[in-house]
Design a protein around this motif. Structure first.
Motif, short mmCIF file in Angstrom:
data_model
loop_
_atom_site.label_atom_id
_atom_site.label_comp_id
_atom_site.label_asym_id
_atom_site.label_seq_id
_atom_site.Cartn_x
_atom_site.Cartn_y
_atom_site.Cartn_z
N ARG A 82 0.83 -1.21 0.00
CA ARG A 82 0.00 0.00 0.00
C ARG A 82 0.86 1.26 0.00
NH1 ARG A 82 -4.11 -1.95 4.72
NH2 ARG A 82 -5.22 -3.52 3.52
N MET A 83 2.00 1.19 0.68
CA MET A 83 2.91 2.34 0.67
C MET A 83 3.45 2.59 -0.74
SD MET A 83 4.88 1.54 4.28
CE MET A 83 6.34 2.42 3.83
N ILE A 84 3.79 1.53 -1.43
CA ILE A 84 4.27 1.68 -2.80
C ILE A 84 3.14 2.20 -3.69
CG2 ILE A 84 5.23 0.47 -4.82
CD1 ILE A 84 7.21 0.95 -2.45
N ASP A 85 1.93 1.69 -3.49
CA ASP A 85 0.78 2.23 -4.23
C ASP A 85 0.67 3.74 -4.01
OD1 ASP A 85 0.09 -0.29 -5.17
OD2 ASP A 85 -1.51 -0.59 -3.69
N GLY A 86 0.89 4.16 -2.76
CA GLY A 86 0.84 5.59 -2.45
C GLY A 86 1.91 6.38 -3.18
N LEU A 87 3.11 5.82 -3.27
CA LEU A 87 4.18 6.48 -4.02
C LEU A 87 3.82 6.59 -5.50
CD1 LEU A 87 7.54 4.97 -2.68
CD2 LEU A 87 6.63 7.27 -2.30
N ILE A 88 3.29 5.52 -6.05
CA ILE A 88 2.92 5.53 -7.46
C ILE A 88 1.84 6.57 -7.72
CG2 ILE A 88 1.85 4.19 -9.33
CD1 ILE A 88 3.15 1.67 -7.98
N ALA A 89 0.82 6.60 -6.86
CA ALA A 89 -0.27 7.57 -7.02
C ALA A 89 0.25 9.00 -6.90
CB ALA A 89 -1.36 7.31 -5.98
N ALA A 90 1.15 9.23 -5.93
CA ALA A 90 1.70 10.57 -5.75
C ALA A 90 2.55 10.97 -6.95
CB ALA A 90 2.54 10.62 -4.47
N ARG A 91 3.33 10.03 -7.48
CA ARG A 91 4.16 10.34 -8.65
C ARG A 91 3.29 10.71 -9.84
NH1 ARG A 91 5.32 7.80 -13.10
NH2 ARG A 91 4.72 5.70 -12.45
N LYS A 92 2.25 9.93 -10.06
CA LYS A 92 1.36 10.20 -11.19
C LYS A 92 0.59 11.49 -11.00
CE LYS A 92 0.96 5.44 -12.77
NZ LYS A 92 0.06 4.29 -12.99
N ALA A 93 0.14 11.76 -9.78
CA ALA A 93 -0.59 13.00 -9.49
C ALA A 93 0.29 14.23 -9.72
CB ALA A 93 -1.12 12.99 -8.07
#
Length: 89
Positions: free
Chosen positions: A23-34
């Motif tokens: 979930r932390m990695i998902d958060g990083l991915i989402a933040a990068r894309k955002a």
């Protein structure tokens, strides 16, 4: 629970910690894309190649705590907020 690139990887692991890490990695991915930052741009910001970013985003490589903080800050995200959200999902 939201969809994740780690869905298959997570189902193979029973550890609560592995789930939270994913979930932390998902958060990083989402933040990068955002932030409209490409993997190439992120790699440049942290002094790594795009393949480094791809591997941790796909779950082929794990980030240690210092790397997680460095990547989060390079994206402009709060690493502690990403961790808090990962525990709540």
């Amino acid at each position: 629970m939201k969809a994740s690139v780690f869905s298959n990887w997570r189902s193979d692991l029973s550890s609560f910690h592995a789930i939270v890490y994913g979930r932390m990695i998902d958060g990083l991915i989402a933040a990068r894309k955002a932030a409209n930052i490409t993997q190439v741009e992120l790699g440049e910001r942290i002094g790594q190649r795009q393949t480094f970013v791809s591997k941790f985003e796909l779950g082929e490589r794990r980030l240690d705590a210092a790397e997680f903080v460095k990547v989060s800050r390079a994206i402009g995200a709060d690493p502690f907020e990403i961790m808090r959200e990962a525990e709540l999902d």
